[in-house]
Design a protein around this motif. Structure first.
Motif, PDB file in Angstrom:
ATOM      1  N   GLY A  28       1.138   4.184  -3.049  1.00  0.00           N
ATOM      2  CA  GLY A  28       0.980   5.619  -2.824  1.00  0.00           C
ATOM      3  C   GLY A  28       2.211   6.404  -3.226  1.00  0.00           C
ATOM      4  N   LEU A  56      -3.101   8.084   0.017  1.00  0.00           N
ATOM      5  CA  LEU A  56      -3.173   6.662  -0.317  1.00  0.00           C
ATOM      6  C   LEU A  56      -2.109   5.864   0.424  1.00  0.00           C
ATOM      7  CD1 LEU A  56      -4.364   4.425  -2.180  1.00  0.00           C
ATOM      8  CD2 LEU A  56      -2.605   5.065  -3.825  1.00  0.00           C
ATOM      9  N   ARG A  94      -2.818  13.423  -2.841  1.00  0.00           N
ATOM     10  CA  ARG A  94      -3.670  12.226  -2.894  1.00  0.00           C
ATOM     11  C   ARG A  94      -2.835  10.953  -2.812  1.00  0.00           C
ATOM     12  NH1 ARG A  94      -8.344  14.116  -7.150  1.00  0.00           N
ATOM     13  NH2 ARG A  94      -9.039  15.846  -5.866  1.00  0.00           N
ATOM     14  N   ILE A 121       0.842  -1.202   0.000  1.00  0.00           N
ATOM     15  CA  ILE A 121       0.000   0.000   0.000  1.00  0.00           C
ATOM     16  C   ILE A 121       0.877   1.252   0.000  1.00  0.00           C
ATOM     17  CG2 ILE A 121      -1.685   1.315   1.343  1.00  0.00           C
ATOM     18  CD1 ILE A 121      -2.839  -1.387   2.261  1.00  0.00           C
TER      19      ILE A 121
END
Length: 87
Positions: free
Chosen positions: A20, A74, A70, A16
């Motif tokens: 990002g 994330l 953003r 993850i």
């Protein structure tokens, strides 16, 4: 914590966070490919003082900043999972 769960959390957190950070790294290309700069609005008080080149640069920079923010949003759950799994 069970070793298997701990390993899964570590891998999931790294994936993850990596996704990002990839968005953050690719932000200029994303903005250029999707033409996100054209959607940005310049405040009227600033618009009067800028040349057309400065306006385009300002719009592009603001679009890149939005995409990078953003990407960090994330990546933040991945950072939390990494913090939990590696402590």
């Amino acid at each position: 914590m069970n070793e298997t769960v701990e390993l899964i959390l570590r891998i999931l957190g790294l994936l993850i966070a990596l996704a990002g950070l990839a968005v953050v790294y690719a932000a200029p290309r994303i903005v250029d490919k999707r033409d996100l700069a054209s959607r940005k609005k310049i405040p009227p008080d600033m618009e009067n003082m800028m040349t057309p080149e400065e306006k385009e640069k300002y719009k592009r920079d603001m679009a890149i900043l939005d995409v990078k923010l953003r990407g960090l949003i994330l990546a933040s759950p991945g950072f939390v999972l990494i913090l939990i799994a590696f402590s």
